[in-house]
Write a protein that holds these residues in place. Structure first.
Motif, PDB file in Angstrom:
ATOM      1  N   ASN A 286       0.996  -1.177  -0.054  1.00 50.34           N
ATOM      2  CA  ASN A 286       0.152  -0.016   0.059  1.00 50.34           C
ATOM      3  C   ASN A 286       0.767   1.297   0.116  1.00 50.34           C
ATOM      4  O   ASN A 286       0.510   2.244   0.701  1.00 50.34           O
ATOM      5  CB  ASN A 286      -1.009  -0.015   1.307  1.00 50.34           C
ATOM      6  CG  ASN A 286      -2.359   0.384   1.054  1.00 50.34           C
ATOM      7  OD1 ASN A 286      -2.626   0.924  -0.111  1.00 50.34           O
ATOM      8  ND2 ASN A 286      -2.957   0.732   2.079  1.00 50.34           N
ATOM      9  N   LEU A 287       1.920   1.175  -0.832  1.00 51.87           N
ATOM     10  CA  LEU A 287       2.879   2.306  -0.601  1.00 51.87           C
ATOM     11  C   LEU A 287       2.513   3.528  -1.052  1.00 51.87           C
ATOM     12  O   LEU A 287       2.977   4.766  -0.972  1.00 51.87           O
ATOM     13  CB  LEU A 287       4.160   1.787  -1.439  1.00 51.87           C
ATOM     14  CG  LEU A 287       4.780   0.717  -0.786  1.00 51.87           C
ATOM     15  CD1 LEU A 287       6.385   0.543  -1.446  1.00 51.87           C
ATOM     16  CD2 LEU A 287       5.026   0.903   0.922  1.00 51.87           C
ATOM     17  N   ILE A 288       1.597   3.855  -2.348  1.00 51.52           N
ATOM     18  CA  ILE A 288       0.934   4.903  -2.682  1.00 51.52           C
ATOM     19  C   ILE A 288       0.289   5.699  -1.449  1.00 51.52           C
ATOM     20  O   ILE A 288       0.378   6.875  -1.337  1.00 51.52           O
ATOM     21  CB  ILE A 288       0.240   4.905  -3.992  1.00 51.52           C
ATOM     22  CG1 ILE A 288       1.118   4.166  -4.932  1.00 51.52           C
ATOM     23  CG2 ILE A 288      -0.176   6.148  -4.652  1.00 51.52           C
ATOM     24  CD1 ILE A 288       0.496   3.848  -6.324  1.00 51.52           C
ATOM     25  N   ALA A 289      -0.452   4.958  -0.714  1.00 50.62           N
ATOM     26  CA  ALA A 289      -1.393   5.745   0.432  1.00 50.62           C
ATOM     27  C   ALA A 289      -0.213   6.092   1.335  1.00 50.62           C
ATOM     28  O   ALA A 289      -0.217   7.269   2.017  1.00 50.62           O
ATOM     29  CB  ALA A 289      -2.253   4.808   0.915  1.00 50.62           C
ATOM     30  N   ASN A 290       0.927   5.398   1.434  1.00 50.38           N
ATOM     31  CA  ASN A 290       2.004   5.641   2.512  1.00 50.38           C
ATOM     32  C   ASN A 290       2.654   7.090   2.172  1.00 50.38           C
ATOM     33  O   ASN A 290       2.960   7.962   2.784  1.00 50.38           O
ATOM     34  CB  ASN A 290       3.037   4.499   2.751  1.00 50.38           C
ATOM     35  CG  ASN A 290       3.805   5.000   3.816  1.00 50.38           C
ATOM     36  OD1 ASN A 290       3.308   5.081   5.021  1.00 50.38           O
ATOM     37  ND2 ASN A 290       5.089   4.798   3.433  1.00 50.38           N
ATOM     38  N   THR A 291       2.834   7.015   0.708  1.00 55.09           N
ATOM     39  CA  THR A 291       3.573   8.281   0.034  1.00 55.09           C
ATOM     40  C   THR A 291       2.726   9.539   0.248  1.00 55.09           C
ATOM     41  O   THR A 291       3.164  10.623   0.709  1.00 55.09           O
ATOM     42  CB  THR A 291       3.723   7.850  -1.392  1.00 55.09           C
ATOM     43  OG1 THR A 291       4.432   6.961  -1.522  1.00 55.09           O
ATOM     44  CG2 THR A 291       4.325   9.092  -2.101  1.00 55.09           C
ATOM     45  N   ALA A 292       1.491   9.551   0.220  1.00 55.09           N
ATOM     46  CA  ALA A 292       0.427  10.509   0.068  1.00 55.09           C
ATOM     47  C   ALA A 292       0.445  11.071   1.471  1.00 55.09           C
ATOM     48  O   ALA A 292       0.548  12.090   2.055  1.00 55.09           O
ATOM     49  CB  ALA A 292      -0.761  10.301  -0.328  1.00 55.09           C
ATOM     50  N   ASP A 293       0.273  10.035   2.654  1.00 55.80           N
ATOM     51  CA  ASP A 293       0.417  10.371   4.143  1.00 55.80           C
ATOM     52  C   ASP A 293       1.828  10.958   4.299  1.00 55.80           C
ATOM     53  O   ASP A 293       1.561  11.940   5.132  1.00 55.80           O
ATOM     54  CB  ASP A 293       0.113   8.890   4.733  1.00 55.80           C
ATOM     55  CG  ASP A 293       0.096   9.126   6.676  1.00 55.80           C
ATOM     56  OD1 ASP A 293      -0.765  10.115   6.732  1.00 55.80           O
ATOM     57  OD2 ASP A 293       0.818   8.391   7.008  1.00 55.80           O
ATOM     58  N   LEU A 294       2.818  10.348   4.107  1.00 56.47           N
ATOM     59  CA  LEU A 294       4.262  10.674   4.659  1.00 56.47           C
ATOM     60  C   LEU A 294       4.430  12.332   3.961  1.00 56.47           C
ATOM     61  O   LEU A 294       5.065  12.947   4.513  1.00 56.47           O
ATOM     62  CB  LEU A 294       5.165   9.967   4.227  1.00 56.47           C
ATOM     63  CG  LEU A 294       5.396   8.986   4.958  1.00 56.47           C
ATOM     64  CD1 LEU A 294       6.472   7.865   4.869  1.00 56.47           C
ATOM     65  CD2 LEU A 294       5.343   9.249   6.554  1.00 56.47           C
TER      66      LEU A 294
END
Ligand code: PLP
Length: 375
Positions: A286-294
């Motif tokens: 789920n790295l795209i969501a992690n990217t948006a969050d970070l």
């Protein structure tokens, strides 16, 4: 023989790397917030990536594009599904410059025209649209004299309309977040106008997603923040997590025919395995969501730094703009705090382009070091 000396080098020799940590030949660890120019997308030595490449090499690493390679079809399907660009067609090559060269060539074949419009301060690789970001004449001039490139500022809709109406333009090439230039972005409205004017004038719109693609902006492609539909999308960098691979996604309105494009290495078995591994990890973790969050967390931390002029970019394609040149700051971050960051053509911007599976603690480490340096 010695090396052709075109790169100024730091006296650091990384010999191993895991996740976002590089280790040099003296055992010193470094936090990698740069990923070798936005290339390391799922972290160094990700176990799934390593295994997929090793397994593939055990079977077959390369053979020519004159025979079936089912990995290419598997990749096209997976990429289409994850990027929401199912209806595009995929052509694979080996780098960002090559992706853009193929995009420009295709635009020229498709329209029968050759002039290209690019935007000031953009960077499209060492291509015929090599762009005027710098005072370096070697990368300001189009390589191919026939392929004239006109550079326009963002937001000047009227000049763009006038240029496109002349009838000799094959393509507009656009980074919706500028990478090398220093993280400037055109407005939503301007992007929509570019797309509209291209359509109206039969000009091919190329979204250069070489740096911003594969989730880095917090969406699969950065242009997807702007609700536009490019005719060609160029990809590379994070696509292979260090394996050299690039490609273009081509809208079905542009038709293929045998011999139109070609490559020796593009789409080889290892390159496909590397890219599939990246896509699988992006999805599974789920790295795209992690990217948006970070990206949002980074922005929040950055706003607490009084010396900062502006936070630029989206997701984990970020820039910190100061009112001084950052070369010394960047050097101190590397040599004193052992943190890799990047520079931009805009010398006042520090670029942050970490792997997309970085966590908040890594960013906290960076901000602690940054604050110490700015004291
Ligand atoms: N396009 C963009 C937006 C880039 O940032 C780059 C490289 O930095 C390129 C194209 C060229 O890619 P490559 O260095 O793989 O040729």
């Amino acid at each position: 023989m010695v090396l052709f000396d075109v790169y100024p080098l730091y006296d650091i020799t990384p010999v191993s790397a895991r996740g976002v940590i590089l280790t040099d030949d003296k055992g010193q660890e470094y936090l990698d917030l740069y990923g070798g120019h936005a290339v390391i997308s799922i972290g160094h030595g990700h176990p799934h990536y390593v295994k997929r490449l090793k397994d593939q090499l055990d079977k077959i690493g390369f053979y020519s594009n004159a025979v079936q390679n089912p990995l290419q079809r598997e990749l096209a399907e997976k990429l289409g599904a994850l990027s929401n660009c199912d209806d595009y067609h995929l052509f694979l090559c080996n780098s960002g410059a090559e992706a853009n060269e193929n995009a420009l060539k295709l635009a020229s074949f498709h329209t029968g025209k050759s002039r290209v419009i690019a935007f000031k301060n953009s960077f499209h690789g060492r291509t015929s649209a090599a762009v005027a970001t710098t005072d370096n004449p070697a990368i300001n001039a189009p390589i191919n004299k026939q392929q004239q490139v006109t550079f326009l500022p963002f937001e000047d809709r009227d000049t763009l309309a006038e240029e496109l109406s002349k009838g000799d333009v094959c393509a507009v090439i656009l980074e919706t977040i500028q990478g090398v230039g220093g993280l400037d972005e055109p407005s939503l409205l301007f992007c929509k106008e570019v797309a509209h004017l291209c359509k109206q004038n039969g000009v091919v719109l190329i979204a250069d997603e070489v740096q911003s693609g594969f989730g880095r902006s917090g969406k699969f492609f950065a242009f997807q923040h702007h609700d536009i539909t490019p005719d060609i999308i160029s990809i590379a960098k994070g696509m292979g997590n260090g394996f050299p691979v690039g490609g273009i996604l081509i809208h079905p309105e542009i038709k293929a025919k045998y011999g139109l494009l070609g490559t020796t290495f593009g789409g080889n078995h290892l390159a496909c395995a590397a890219t599939l591994a990246v896509l699988e990890v992006l999805e599974k973790e789920n790295l795209i969501a992690n990217t948006a969050d970070l990206g949002l967390y980074f922005e929040k931390c950055a706003r607490q730094i009084p010396q900062l002029k502006r936070v630029k970019g989206k997701g984990l394609m970020l820039g910190l703009e100061f009112d001084f040149e950052v070369a010394e700051l960047r050097k101190n971050l590397i040599l004193k705090h052992h943190i890799f960051t990047g520079s931009a053509k805009n010398k006042k911007v520090l670029r942050i382009l970490p792997a997309l599976n970085i966590n908040r603690a890594h960013l906290d480490t960076f901000f602690t070091a940054l604050k110490q340096e700015l004291e």
